[in-house]
Design a protein around this motif. Structure first.
Motif, PDB file in Angstrom:
ATOM      1  N   HIS A 108       0.845  -1.202   0.000  1.00 13.26           N
ATOM      2  CA  HIS A 108       0.000   0.000   0.000  1.00 13.26           C
ATOM      3  C   HIS A 108       0.883   1.257   0.000  1.00 13.26           C
ATOM      4  O   HIS A 108       0.634   2.209  -0.748  1.00 13.26           O
ATOM      5  N   PHE A 120       2.369   1.895  -3.482  1.00 13.51           N
ATOM      6  CA  PHE A 120       1.421   2.534  -4.393  1.00 13.51           C
ATOM      7  C   PHE A 120       1.319   4.028  -4.104  1.00 13.51           C
ATOM      8  O   PHE A 120       1.305   4.851  -5.020  1.00 13.51           O
ATOM      9  N   GLU A 121       1.228   4.380  -2.830  1.00 10.53           N
ATOM     10  CA  GLU A 121       1.127   5.803  -2.463  1.00 10.53           C
ATOM     11  C   GLU A 121       2.362   6.574  -2.903  1.00 10.53           C
ATOM     12  O   GLU A 121       2.257   7.658  -3.466  1.00 10.53           O
ATOM     13  N   GLY A 141       2.605   6.901  -6.759  1.00 14.49           N
ATOM     14  CA  GLY A 141       1.608   7.861  -7.229  1.00 14.49           C
ATOM     15  C   GLY A 141       2.011   9.297  -6.952  1.00 14.49           C
ATOM     16  O   GLY A 141       1.666  10.208  -7.703  1.00 14.49           O
ATOM     17  N   PHE A 191      -4.966   4.752 -12.615  1.00 19.38           N
ATOM     18  CA  PHE A 191      -4.370   3.583 -11.981  1.00 19.38           C
ATOM     19  C   PHE A 191      -5.236   3.257 -10.774  1.00 19.38           C
ATOM     20  O   PHE A 191      -5.219   3.979  -9.784  1.00 19.38           O
ATOM     21  N   VAL A 238      -6.392   0.560  -7.852  1.00 15.90           N
ATOM     22  CA  VAL A 238      -6.158  -0.647  -7.069  1.00 15.90           C
ATOM     23  C   VAL A 238      -7.527  -1.115  -6.604  1.00 15.90           C
ATOM     24  O   VAL A 238      -8.179  -0.448  -5.805  1.00 15.90           O
ATOM     25  N   LEU A 275      -6.466  -5.542  -2.633  1.00 23.25           N
ATOM     26  CA  LEU A 275      -5.167  -5.693  -1.997  1.00 23.25           C
ATOM     27  C   LEU A 275      -5.379  -6.626  -0.817  1.00 23.25           C
ATOM     28  O   LEU A 275      -6.078  -6.276   0.128  1.00 23.25           O
ATOM     29  N   TYR A 333       8.854  -8.663  -6.154  1.00 24.15           N
ATOM     30  CA  TYR A 333       7.772  -7.885  -6.760  1.00 24.15           C
ATOM     31  C   TYR A 333       7.611  -8.402  -8.177  1.00 24.15           C
ATOM     32  O   TYR A 333       8.557  -8.353  -8.970  1.00 24.15           O
TER      33      TYR A 333
END
Length: 137
Positions: A13, A16-17, A20, A76, A78, A81, A123
């Motif tokens: 998480h 992703f933050e 972005g 994008f 999500v 998760l 990943y």
């Protein structure tokens, strides 16, 4: 967004933050020193600049920098998760414009991460590789 939380989902998480927000320090802070990144099919690395296997944080920085410099993200999302133990899975949808061609790359995607000690150690990102290649053609 998340279906279920676990310790394994927290660094994903945060990744992703940070991505972005264009925060490379934030990205690197959740990656293990010995991270392995697998993106797309390495056979198509000559066609899609971010495809390949990357070992270690320095190489991971090259991956994320290369990705960011070759796309203009229009969307994008999500959608899921989830995590269990040391594994985290995410899925969603993306839409990128490729500045080099002006074409759009749109795909559902999935991500599998292995996590140890709060850091992502592995990943692997899955997307429509044919659509990505077409966007660069």
């Amino acid at each position: 967004m998340p279906t279920s939380y676990s310790d394994a989902t927290v660094p994903v998480h945060r990744l992703f933050e940070a991505f972005g927000a264009g925060n490379m320090d934030g990205i690197l802070s959740v990656l293990a020193e010995n991270i392995t990144i697998k993106a797309g099919n390495p056979e198509y690395a000559s066609k899609v600049p971010w495809y390949g296997t990357y070992q270690g944080q320095s190489s991971a920085q090259d991956f994320f920098t290369g990705l960011a410099s070759n796309v203009e993200t229009e969307a994008f999302a999500v959608e899921d998760l989830v995590g269990d133990g040391s594994l985290a899975f995410a899925s969603g949808h993306l839409r990128h414009r490729i500045p080099a061609t002006g074409r759009v790359f749109e795909s559902d995607w999935a991500l599998r991460c292995e996590v140890a000690d709060g850091k992502i150690t592995h990943y692997q990102f899955f997307e429509d590789t044919a659509a990505a290649q077409d966007a660069f053609a």
